[in-house]
Design an enzyme around this catalytic site. Sequence first.
Site, short mmCIF file in Angstrom:
data_model
loop_
_atom_site.label_atom_id
_atom_site.label_comp_id
_atom_site.label_asym_id
_atom_site.label_seq_id
_atom_site.Cartn_x
_atom_site.Cartn_y
_atom_site.Cartn_z
CE1 TYR A 1 0.45 7.83 -7.21
CE2 TYR A 1 -1.75 7.87 -8.78
CZ TYR A 1 -0.58 7.59 -7.62
OH TYR A 1 -1.68 7.22 -7.02
CG ASN B 1 -1.32 1.01 1.64
OD1 ASN B 1 -2.64 2.37 0.83
ND2 ASN B 1 -1.16 2.31 2.19
CB ALA C 1 8.81 20.17 -19.72
N GLY D 1 2.94 4.39 -1.00
CA GLY D 1 2.64 5.42 -2.43
C GLY D 1 2.81 6.58 -2.08
CB THR E 1 -6.60 9.81 2.20
OG1 THR E 1 -6.35 10.63 0.38
CG2 THR E 1 -7.27 8.54 1.64
P1 NAD Z 1 -1.06 8.18 2.70
O1 NAD Z 1 0.12 9.43 2.26
O2 NAD Z 1 -2.51 9.02 3.28
O3 NAD Z 1 -0.60 7.24 3.24
C1 NAD Z 1 0.97 6.44 1.81
C2 NAD Z 1 1.55 5.46 4.13
O4 NAD Z 1 2.41 5.19 2.85
C3 NAD Z 1 2.16 6.95 4.69
O5 NAD Z 1 1.90 6.68 5.74
C4 NAD Z 1 3.94 6.95 4.46
O6 NAD Z 1 4.44 7.70 5.31
C5 NAD Z 1 3.80 5.85 3.70
N1 NAD Z 1 4.60 6.21 3.27
C6 NAD Z 1 5.73 6.43 1.83
N2 NAD Z 1 7.51 5.87 1.58
C7 NAD Z 1 7.12 5.24 2.49
C8 NAD Z 1 8.41 3.96 2.15
N3 NAD Z 1 9.66 4.82 1.16
N4 NAD Z 1 8.71 3.07 2.67
C9 NAD Z 1 7.77 3.13 4.26
N5 NAD Z 1 6.34 2.77 3.93
C10 NAD Z 1 6.05 4.26 3.03
O7 NAD Z 1 -1.88 7.70 1.38
P2 NAD Z 1 -3.15 7.21 0.43
O8 NAD Z 1 -4.19 7.90 0.49
O9 NAD Z 1 -3.76 6.59 2.11
O10 NAD Z 1 -2.38 6.29 -0.08
C11 NAD Z 1 -2.29 4.32 -0.51
C12 NAD Z 1 -1.74 3.80 -1.38
O11 NAD Z 1 -3.38 3.97 -2.22
C13 NAD Z 1 -1.24 4.79 -2.09
O12 NAD Z 1 -0.32 3.52 -2.69
C14 NAD Z 1 -1.75 5.60 -3.54
O13 NAD Z 1 -0.91 5.68 -4.05
C15 NAD Z 1 -2.96 4.72 -3.50
N6 NAD Z 1 -3.99 4.98 -3.94
C16 NAD Z 1 -4.24 6.73 -2.90
C17 NAD Z 1 -5.73 7.36 -3.15
C18 NAD Z 1 -6.55 8.07 -3.12
O14 NAD Z 1 -7.31 8.72 -3.65
N7 NAD Z 1 -5.96 8.46 -1.87
C19 NAD Z 1 -5.72 7.00 -5.44
C20 NAD Z 1 -5.53 6.01 -5.89
C21 NAD Z 1 -4.47 4.64 -4.97
#
Ligand code: NAD
Length: 453
Positions: free
Chosen positions: A359, A294, A304, A296, A394
């Site tokens: 992304y 998860n 550019a 990300g 979020t």
């Molecule tokens: P968020 O930023 O609230 O949480 C992401 C978590 O990942 C954070 O706690 C962060 O500390 C952790 N993280 C980041 N880099 C890290 C690393 N190198 N090692 C360990 N942990 C790390 O994000 P979210 O909105 O809960 O998103 C979770 C996932 O869902 C992500 O992969 C995001 O791309 C994907 N996503 C989210 C949405 C949305 O609308 N929120 C939409 C599509 C996809």
Amino acid sequence: MSDYLVQLANQPATRKLIKAVGMPTPVRLARADGGYEEQPLAGKSVVFGETERGAIAAKLQGLLGEAGAEVVRDVTALADRNPPYALVFDATGLTGAESLATLYSFFNASIAKLATNGRVLIVTGLPDEAATSAQAAAWRGVEGFVRSLAKEIGKRGATANLVYLGKGAEDRLAGPLRFVLSKHSAYVDGQAFYVTTAAKASQSVPLSKALAGKTALVTGGARGIGAATAARLAAEGAHVVVLDIPADRETLEQTAKLVNGTPLAVDITDAAAPETISNFLKEKFGGVDIVVHNAGVTRDKTLAKMPKKFWDMLLDINLGAILRIDARLHADKTLRDEGRIVCLSSIGGIAGNVGQTNYGASKAGLIGYVRAESAKHAARGICINAVAPGFIETRMTAAMPFMIREAGRRMNSLSQGGLPQDVAELITFFSTPGAAGVTGTVVRVCGQSLIGA
Ligand code: NAD
């Protein structure tokens, strides 16, 4: 973050005003407030229909009965005060263009009566396995029908989804059927689930506490979608190892405590991370059953203007680290037979977004990855799927400028953003023994977003 329009549209005093100014009035979605139930359809009426030669009609009706539904064949058999909660149709018997009229007849008579927050589920065959081109056309045609119908019923908070059923996979239908028809799938709309016998499956399928005795790892689990996933997996009985970066140790420990789990402070991009994670899971738990990738980030800039460090850092967190960790878990046999891997993709990886070349590449990369990996591990019964969230409330989406945020929220069939819980529900379903039929796929949890549809 909460959606102000859902609040206002569901209060009589403000609903009229919102309608008057031409804004959408999204229905408050009926979401599950606990774990899986033995009879998720208890007390609910389901209207069942089929084509002339429907091959699995008896099977489907049996499953609906086991889930507690009152199954009727004719919508007029139900009193007006008892609108059908779900309409379920066996379309496996379609043979060609003319036979699609059976869909028209059944849904033309019943769709207007579907309850608020109701469900439509159609099961058809896998077009690649059709006996003739005409049958392939009809089976694939069902997808267009479902997606269009979903757009018509979304304003009632109702959803429509499809199951493509592969040859011999009837015994793997129960899990997807129970998920799609329950409150656990409130924000999964206009989707196709592929159910096949590709992966080996021998474990029993508990109807409640579906993950009792399992160990799960959730990366990026301190907050947001990851924290909701940890909570949901724990509610099904799993012990959850919640992983996040050392700088977030305090939040991580709080989340882990809330779910009676175990915190693990590791940056997944550290060179030693794959070994640290694998050793930790082996030494503490003898292995792991479920891995949710998860963690990300976004680092938005048009190409550019994008600094190379934005590209490198994002691709490493969102894609590179995942591949390295999985490789190590497989090499060490830390992931057990019939294990599950779920990767967080995004509709941004399907449709693309301005400023998100990095992304988009990472999240689309995961879709290619799960497909290739699923074939490699099918003989061990390991299923690996991607979940593609749309607009989810979020901190990631709270940081968007107001107009972009508002557009993202409304441009879907349900006219509202999803909650972390909605994504957690789909991840949890993929993690269960009941999802053994689904591997190598991507399913969106986006309220049928118009983006990338
Ligand atoms: P968020 O930023 O609230 O949480 C992401 C978590 O990942 C954070 O706690 C962060 O500390 C952790 N993280 C980041 N880099 C890290 C690393 N190198 N090692 C360990 N942990 C790390 O994000 P979210 O909105 O809960 O998103 C979770 C996932 O869902 C992500 O992969 C995001 O791309 C994907 N996503 C989210 C949405 C949305 O609308 N929120 C939409 C599509 C996809």
